[in-house]
Each structure stands twice: as C-alpha cells, then as structure tokens.
Design a protein around this motif. Structure first.
Motif, PDB file in Angstrom:
ATOM      1  N   ALA A 247      26.584 -29.853  56.449  1.00  0.00           N
ATOM      2  CA  ALA A 247      27.451 -29.600  55.407  1.00  0.00           C
ATOM      3  C   ALA A 247      27.441 -30.617  54.360  1.00  0.00           C
ATOM      4  N   LEU A 248      27.034 -32.030  54.830  1.00  0.00           N
ATOM      5  CA  LEU A 248      26.867 -33.113  53.723  1.00  0.00           C
ATOM      6  C   LEU A 248      25.753 -32.907  52.925  1.00  0.00           C
ATOM      7  N   SER A 249      24.674 -32.478  53.539  1.00  0.00           N
ATOM      8  CA  SER A 249      23.387 -32.033  52.988  1.00  0.00           C
ATOM      9  C   SER A 249      23.550 -30.901  51.731  1.00  0.00           C
ATOM     10  N   ASP A 250      24.511 -30.124  51.955  1.00  0.00           N
ATOM     11  CA  ASP A 250      24.728 -28.883  51.145  1.00  0.00           C
ATOM     12  C   ASP A 250      25.449 -29.351  49.879  1.00  0.00           C
ATOM     13  N   GLU A 251      26.370 -30.341  50.129  1.00  0.00           N
ATOM     14  CA  GLU A 251      27.321 -30.992  49.123  1.00  0.00           C
ATOM     15  C   GLU A 251      26.560 -32.031  48.334  1.00  0.00           C
ATOM     16  N   LEU A 252      25.577 -32.781  48.699  1.00  0.00           N
ATOM     17  CA  LEU A 252      24.590 -33.411  48.013  1.00  0.00           C
ATOM     18  C   LEU A 252      23.617 -32.735  47.246  1.00  0.00           C
ATOM     19  N   ALA A 253      23.162 -31.675  47.854  1.00  0.00           N
ATOM     20  CA  ALA A 253      22.345 -30.730  47.177  1.00  0.00           C
ATOM     21  C   ALA A 253      22.877 -30.168  45.912  1.00  0.00           C
ATOM     22  N   LYS A 254      24.093 -29.530  45.878  1.00  0.00           N
ATOM     23  CA  LYS A 254      24.919 -29.182  44.949  1.00  0.00           C
ATOM     24  C   LYS A 254      25.062 -30.127  43.731  1.00  0.00           C
ATOM     25  N   ALA A 255      25.569 -31.517  44.047  1.00  0.00           N
ATOM     26  CA  ALA A 255      25.880 -32.448  43.249  1.00  0.00           C
ATOM     27  C   ALA A 255      24.603 -32.924  42.494  1.00  0.00           C
ATOM     28  N   ARG A 256      23.397 -32.997  43.135  1.00  0.00           N
ATOM     29  CA  ARG A 256      22.166 -33.178  42.606  1.00  0.00           C
ATOM     30  C   ARG A 256      21.886 -32.261  41.720  1.00  0.00           C
ATOM     31  N   GLN A 257      21.773 -30.889  41.920  1.00  0.00           N
ATOM     32  CA  GLN A 257      21.178 -30.223  41.125  1.00  0.00           C
ATOM     33  C   GLN A 257      22.211 -29.892  39.773  1.00  0.00           C
ATOM     34  N   THR A 258      23.321 -30.367  39.760  1.00  0.00           N
ATOM     35  CA  THR A 258      24.355 -30.628  38.684  1.00  0.00           C
ATOM     36  C   THR A 258      23.946 -31.704  37.751  1.00  0.00           C
ATOM     37  N   VAL A 259      23.561 -32.650  38.401  1.00  0.00           N
ATOM     38  CA  VAL A 259      23.119 -33.781  37.561  1.00  0.00           C
ATOM     39  C   VAL A 259      21.795 -33.503  36.672  1.00  0.00           C
ATOM     40  N   LEU A 260      20.815 -33.080  37.641  1.00  0.00           N
ATOM     41  CA  LEU A 260      19.312 -32.641  37.128  1.00  0.00           C
ATOM     42  C   LEU A 260      19.675 -31.630  35.931  1.00  0.00           C
ATOM     43  N   ALA A 261      20.639 -30.759  35.874  1.00  0.00           N
ATOM     44  CA  ALA A 261      20.944 -29.728  35.053  1.00  0.00           C
ATOM     45  C   ALA A 261      21.241 -30.219  33.807  1.00  0.00           C
TER      46      ALA A 261
ATOM     47  N   ILE B 140       2.553 -40.899  52.955  1.00  0.00           N
ATOM     48  CA  ILE B 140       2.855 -39.793  52.008  1.00  0.00           C
ATOM     49  C   ILE B 140       4.595 -39.489  52.030  1.00  0.00           C
ATOM     50  N   ALA B 141       5.239 -39.322  50.658  1.00  0.00           N
ATOM     51  CA  ALA B 141       6.535 -39.036  50.622  1.00  0.00           C
ATOM     52  C   ALA B 141       6.730 -37.717  49.702  1.00  0.00           C
ATOM     53  N   LEU B 142       7.628 -36.917  50.003  1.00  0.00           N
ATOM     54  CA  LEU B 142       7.860 -35.707  49.120  1.00  0.00           C
ATOM     55  C   LEU B 142       9.003 -36.477  48.179  1.00  0.00           C
ATOM     56  N   PRO B 143       8.910 -36.437  46.827  1.00  0.00           N
ATOM     57  CA  PRO B 143       9.825 -36.817  45.892  1.00  0.00           C
ATOM     58  C   PRO B 143      11.016 -35.445  46.050  1.00  0.00           C
ATOM     59  N   THR B 144      12.010 -36.073  45.662  1.00  0.00           N
ATOM     60  CA  THR B 144      13.151 -35.169  45.793  1.00  0.00           C
ATOM     61  C   THR B 144      13.267 -34.474  44.563  1.00  0.00           C
ATOM     62  N   HIS B 145      13.898 -33.171  44.475  1.00  0.00           N
ATOM     63  CA  HIS B 145      13.795 -32.076  43.278  1.00  0.00           C
ATOM     64  C   HIS B 145      15.202 -31.667  43.065  1.00  0.00           C
TER      65      HIS B 145
END
Length: 259
Positions: free
Chosen positions: A87-101, A254-259
């Motif tokens: 649930a926390l992961s989903d909330e963070l993903a939504k917040a992140r997409q808002t900032v990137l947009a 090797i690390a995957l950058p966040t998107h």
C-alpha cells in the motif's frame, strides 16, 4: 519498536521500488503461491525467495508466511506488514508520478537513464550505461556476466548473481546506472595489461588530491562522465593528461534508476 519498524519499511521501499521484489510480493498476495508468483514474474523460485528474504530483512518484519497446502512451493500469504508495504509503495508511486508530471510540464524532463533520486549510496562513481547482453559466467555457474556500454561507447562487464539479474529484469538496451567504490578503482598513467576479471576505462585527469601514500584522481571519461580512483603517490600526470582506471568486474554494481 514501532519507530524502528517504520524505518525498516522505508528501507524496503527504498531498495525495492525499482526492481521485481515488490512485484513478487504483490503476485504472492494475488495468487497465494510463491512458485506461481515466480512464474508470473518470469524469475526462478530461488530468486523469488531471495526477493522475499531481502524485503523481510530490510523491513525487519516477516512479510510472507507459509500456509498448509498449495502446489509447487506450497501456499503463502502476505502478513499485515506485507500488505502495508504494498500500500505504501502504491502511494509513493502516485506521488512520484505527480512530481514527474509537474516537471515534465515545465520542460524539465528526467534523463533517459532516470533521475537517480532513488539511489543513495556512499559509492562516488555512478554513471549511466546501457545493457548489451546478459549471459551465464560459465556452464553450471550461478553467476552472470552483464556487458554494458557507456555513453562514451566503452564496454564494461559486471559480475553478479543470476538471481540478481532476474530480479532487476536486465535485458539488452535497458538503461541502468553503474556504481563503483572509488577505493576499488586503480588509476595508472598507462593502460594496464588486459586481465581476466578486470575492466578498464581511459580518461583525462580532471583533479588530483595528493595524499601521503596514495593520490585521489578524478578522471573525465569519454562522453563527459567522471570516475574517481586512487593512484600510487606521487601520480605522474597533470590535469588534462590521459590516464586509465581499472577495477574488478565484481566491484561494479548495477542499479535501476527510478522512473
């Protein structure tokens, strides 16, 4: 105790948000089976358990519990903390997409390799590269060799476990970040002789910090990225002159950058 648990959940999210570990956890919650979750995520059963173990260790609490019955690897279900983590992961993903947009609308788009904000590490060397191939280190070997290309067109190889390669979803043409501790990098005035298990890159000296026994040298690589390492004191090069960095392929992370 509650504060420590919250810190652990944050650690798990910080490390897993960019790879398949959270996907494995989510699929376990949906299917009730670790083996099915592994198949659906396209990884081995062993890699799925590695994902669970890593997330549980970072969280400091059990995220999955076994149940009686089930096919293959048996039944499994998420604990309350496992459900909370998703649930926390989903909330963070939504917040992140808002900032990137918001940044995209202002014309400040992230780089092709990602914005790198999800990576916090003591490793000073971090450069964007693109995966060229992933192959087994040898017949029956549990390690994988990942060949990558830097922005300057230089090839580098990292040695990691096959489970890690699966969990990261490494494939040809995937942009990733390549990390390395500066203390693992040897800088020399001349190109070292090719040696199995070591990578090398040419560059030009940008800065030299003189030490008593070793000098810290910052190189500018082809393509414009920088790479830091250590050389024997006194290092016989000046700013703008050519030098070479070499390091074990096992030291390249090797690390995957966040998107």
């Amino acid at each position: 105790m509650k504060h420590k648990r919250q810190d652990g959940i944050g650690q798990a999210l910080g490390h897993a948000i960019s790879d398949k570990r959270l996907e494995v956890l989510r699929r376990i919650g949906e299917s009730g089976s670790i083996s099915q979750a592994a198949r659906e995520a396209g990884i081995s059963y062993k890699a799925a358990w590695q994902a669970i173990d890593t997330l549980s260790s970072l969280s400091g609490v059990a995220l999955v519990e076994r149940t009686v019955g089930g096919s293959g690897g048996g039944g499994a279900r998420l604990t309350q903390e496992g459900t909370r983590l998703l649930a926390l992961s989903d909330e963070l993903a939504k917040a992140r997409q808002t900032v990137l947009a918001r940044f995209a609308r202002s014309g400040q788009s992230p780089s092709p390799a990602g914005d790198g904000l999800g990576v916090r590490t003591s490793m000073r060397n971090q450069i964007p590269v693109v995966v060229e191939s992933v192959s087994a280190a040898g017949r029956g070997d549990l390690a994988a060799q990942v060949l990558m290309r830097s922005e300057g067109g230089h090839s580098l190889t990292s040695s990691i476990t096959r489970e890690s390669a699966d969990l990261l979803g490494l494939r040809r043409d995937l942009p990733v970040l390549l990390l390395c501790k500066a203390t693992a990098v040897l800088v020399t005035p001349e190109a070292p002789a090719p040696q199995a298990g070591r990578c090398q890159m040419p560059g030009k000296v940008l800065r030299i910090a003189r030490g008593r026994e070793r000098d810290e040298v910052t190189l500018v690589l082809p393509g414009g990225a920088t790479w830091v390492g250590f050389a024997e004191h006194p290092f016989g090069r000046r700013k703008g002159q050519s030098a070479f960095a070499s390091m074990p392929d096992s030291a390249l992370v090797i690390a995957l950058p966040t998107h």
